[in-house]
Design a protein around this motif. Structure first.
Motif, PDB file in Angstrom:
ATOM      1  N   SER A 195      66.122  78.022  43.887  1.00  0.00           N
ATOM      2  CA  SER A 195      66.687  77.793  42.917  1.00  0.00           C
ATOM      3  C   SER A 195      67.936  77.599  43.201  1.00  0.00           C
ATOM      4  O   SER A 195      68.969  77.071  42.428  1.00  0.00           O
ATOM      5  N   ALA A 196      68.492  78.344  44.279  1.00  0.00           N
ATOM      6  CA  ALA A 196      69.990  78.297  44.635  1.00  0.00           C
ATOM      7  C   ALA A 196      70.249  77.161  45.760  1.00  0.00           C
ATOM      8  O   ALA A 196      71.207  77.429  46.458  1.00  0.00           O
ATOM      9  N   GLY A 197      69.443  76.534  45.964  1.00  0.00           N
ATOM     10  CA  GLY A 197      69.504  75.405  47.165  1.00  0.00           C
ATOM     11  C   GLY A 197      68.991  75.821  48.457  1.00  0.00           C
ATOM     12  O   GLY A 197      69.192  75.049  49.352  1.00  0.00           O
ATOM     13  N   LEU A 198      68.427  77.044  48.730  1.00  0.00           N
ATOM     14  CA  LEU A 198      67.659  77.269  49.989  1.00  0.00           C
ATOM     15  C   LEU A 198      66.324  76.199  50.241  1.00  0.00           C
ATOM     16  O   LEU A 198      65.893  75.728  49.448  1.00  0.00           O
ATOM     17  N   ASP A 199      66.685  75.507  51.503  1.00  0.00           N
ATOM     18  CA  ASP A 199      65.521  74.529  51.568  1.00  0.00           C
ATOM     19  C   ASP A 199      65.564  74.641  53.372  1.00  0.00           C
ATOM     20  O   ASP A 199      66.199  73.992  54.200  1.00  0.00           O
TER      21      ASP A 199
END
Lengths: 262, 434
Positions: free
Chosen positions: B235-239
């Protein structure tokens, strides 16, 4: 009429995967009936209620691997009228007994960055090495119908009916064609204690010994047959060295092949 | 148990119940502030990563299953996918579907155990499900029956419900004729209705007001609710690709726990499991599961961990619906497994265990011998988040009598369905008010 006395059941855990005690909760059709016949007095996985001992029946899961647990099992024996071990960890040391063949310090440093925080014994040992055990139920995991049989036998004050013959007999009973003779697949069934219902051969694979050694197994002859089917010493050493590696007949056989390998 | 001296105290529960494995909680309170929270794990270490060295690559599903009796399929799936990755093999088509089907069985069995046997008694004030059954017999009986359907599916596809025997690197030992799946398909029609009823029932429970800003981490697949594959997203943008796990996550070894704490290198504690999956993959749920979630009052993002009991029910509904889809479309594969020859390599596997992501990495030599193994289970990833929850939760409830506060803390821990057998693999709660 006086109120009927329900025997007090306790379930204890040592080093294990929780699977054997889960078997009791997996008795979905029978659980509420069992709970009507016995008082669940200590079973942390299922209830926060704790009834003081002594207990009429203690079921013990897991093996002894720490100094604290070696003391705890003594206390549990003192408060238990009947003590039954459930599963391969409690009856043979479990898969964590693979440390017994090595130096445990090497193992600690592979898994943990700060080995000094870890307090563990050199060996993983079965409960019977520490206290008197009234009955041992085999399996990795145990068979839940056998667990119900053991609890019923206890309630009826009779001996549990859990045959010590080989898994082969179970294959014959269910009409499974021998995977070893007919299919050339190495199978541990001839030396493995019955109880699972011979599942693996009915799924087209060889038995891999979850229930440990049967009564008087001929492991040497078993290994000879495996070799005829092309198994190496390393493979034979490994197959005897899994969940019941520290059970004496399997331990001795694996050591012979471990030496051969070198 | 609690000791009270002046304005500080220690609350202590020696054996936290209704979790899998052995541990304890220790909380130290001074006035209105929590000084220390320690989730102590004293489940003895079992050294799986060490004794996997020297074993054959084909043995991983049988050996790693023994880490946990509640989620053996998760271990089997992460390990076989990692090995197949190392060996450059892709298992797809009906074999892939069968793996997904088996995993549905485990999610159902594990989630339903937690919803009805381990967690629901807290909401209704019972010490266990047996006592709850005295007043809510129908609810408990329906739960047990639903759990049994999950176990029946595992027994059929896997051979048995605990430590299934049918999974191998490359596929299965045995596959099934369509006819053999007919009875279980009928059972699943009932199960889907029962699961829908479970979502409705869990939504009627009352929930403490408690929300935090978590970083949720889960797998994300382009077209499916995740089981076996996907990228790791947060949800904090890790991908990231799962192969990059070690670059972003690390394990810390702390003194009070035999389980390693896992953290995100950049940002610290994170949250895995049903709530993380739900929040990051809501759009991938099947229509029936999505509608049931919305009717239960769950919007796109849920940040109240006590509501995880509803989300587990939504996932059970999804798993029933997905199992039915797979069962109805099933065609028997031509062969039960893909032949595999060993070669040197390193492989990565990350799958969604009932409690969250389960990461495996193996290196093997050209004969297929394991040189190195790394296993990161979901509960060790949630440990820090559980401790952080309690740091915020306890000060709000300090007016409660100690026995009640203790029970509330236990419930807050059980929100995560912690599996301590996995993480080292039970809990003991101690609140210290000084």
């Amino acid at each position: 009429m006086p109120e009927l006395y329900n025997p007090k059941l306790a379930v204890w855990k040592f080093a294990s995967c929780d699977g054997c005690q889960l078997s009791l909760l997996d008795c979905e059709d029978e659980l509420l009936a069992v709970a009507g016949e016995i008082e669940i007095a200590h079973f942390p996985e299922a209830t926060r209620k704790v009834v003081e001992g002594p207990y009429d029946l203690s079921l013990v899961e897991g093996s002894i691997t720490t100094p604290v647990d070696a003391k705890r099992i003594q206390e549990i024996r003192r408060v238990s009228k009947t003590l039954i071990t459930i599963g391969a960890c409690a009856t043979a040391g479990g898969i964590q007994a693979l440390r017994n063949f090595r130096d445990v310090k090497d193992f600690v440093s592979i898994v943990y960055a700060n080995p000094a925080y870890i307090d563990t014994l050199n060996q993983s040992t079965p409960i019977a090495d520490h206290v008197t055990v009234d009955f041992e139920l085999r399996g990795c995991p145990i068979n839940k119908m056998q667990l119900l049989e053991v609890i019923s036998a206890f309630l009826a004050d009779r001996k549990p009916n859990t045959p010590a013959h080989s898994t082969c007999i179970e294959c014959k009973r269910r009409g499974t064609v021998c995977v070893m003779v007919a299919g050339g697949t190495p199978c541990l069934g001839p030396v493995t204690h019955a109880g699972c219902g011979a599942i693996c051969p009915s799924y087209q694979r060889g038995c891999y010994g979850c229930f440990g050694p049967m009564e008087t197994p001929n492991t040497a002859s078993m290994s000879k047959e495996w070799k005829k089917l092309g198994a190496s010493s390393g493979e034979i050493e490994r197959v005897f060295r899994t969940f019941n590696a520290w059970a004496e007949p399997f331990r001795n056989e694996s050591e012979i092949h471990g030496e051969e390998k070198k | 148990m609690a000791k009270k001296k002046s304005d500080s105290k220690i609350i202590k529960v020696d054996t936290l119940a209704r979790v899998e494995g052995e541990g304890a909680l220790y909380i130290k309170v001074q006035g209105n502030s929590v000084q220390d929270v320690r989730l102590k794990i004293f489940e003895p270490p079992r050294f799986f990563e060490a004794f996997l060295r020297g074993r054959d690559f084909k043995e991983v599903p049988d050996i790693t299953a023994r880490i946990c009796g509640i989620c053996p399929v998760a271990y089997q799936m992460s390990s076989v996918h990692a090995m197949e990755d190392a060996l450059g093999v892709k298992v797809d088509g009906p074999l892939r579907d069968l793996r997904r089907l088996l995993y549905c069985g485990e999610w159902i069995e594990s989630h339903v155990l937690h919803i009805f046997m381990l967690h629901a008694p807290d909401f209704l004030g019972y010490e266990d499900a047996i006592q709850m059954a005295k007043d809510h017999r129908e609810v408990v009986e329906r739960g047990l029956k639903l759990k049994k359907v999950g176990n029946d599916l595992m027994t059929l596809i896997g051979g048995r419900e605990i430590h299934p025997i049918n999974v191998r690197v490359g596929g299965f030992y045995k596959v099934f004729k369509k006819q053999q799946l007919k009875d279980i398909t009928e059972q699943f029609k009932w199960a889907r209705d029962a699961a829908l009823e479970a979502v409705r029932w869990t939504a009627t429970l009352s929930f403490p007001e408690f929300e935090r800003d978590y970083e949720f981490v889960a797998l994300r697949h382009p077209s499916e609710y995740p089981f076996n594959e996907g990228r790791l997203v947060s949800s904090a943008g890790l991908d990231i690709d799962i192969r990059e796990f070690d670059q972003h996550f690390e394990e810390e070894h702390v003194e009070h726990s035999n389980a390693l704490h896992s953290v995100l290198k950049e940002r610290g504690a994170y949250f895995v499991g049903p709530m993380a999956r739900f929040n990051l993959n809501f759009d991938q749920l099947s229509p029936i599961a999505r509608e049931a979630a919305e009717q239960a009052g769950l919007s796109r993002e849920c940040r109240n961990p006590f509501k995880s009991i509803i989300i587990r029910s939504v996932e059970v509904l999804y798993a029933c619906d997905e199992a039915l889809r797979i069962l109805e479309n099933y065609e028997m594969p031509d062969r039960p497994f893909v032949e595999i020859e060993p070669k040197t390599g390193t492989g990565y596997g990350c799958t969604e265990a009932p409690r969250g992501i389960l990461y495996h990495r193996y290196s093997i030599d050209d004969s297929g011998k394991i040189l190195d193994a790394q296993i990161v289970p979901p509960t060790s990833q949630n440990q820090k988040t559980i401790e952080n929850d309690l740091k915020e939760f306890v000060p709000k409830y300090l007016d409660l009598p100690d026995a009640e506060l203790t029970w509330q803390c236990e419930q807050a821990i059980r929100n995560y369905d912690p599996c301590i057998s996995c993480a080292t693999h039970f809990l003991k709660l101690e609140v210290d008010r000084e």
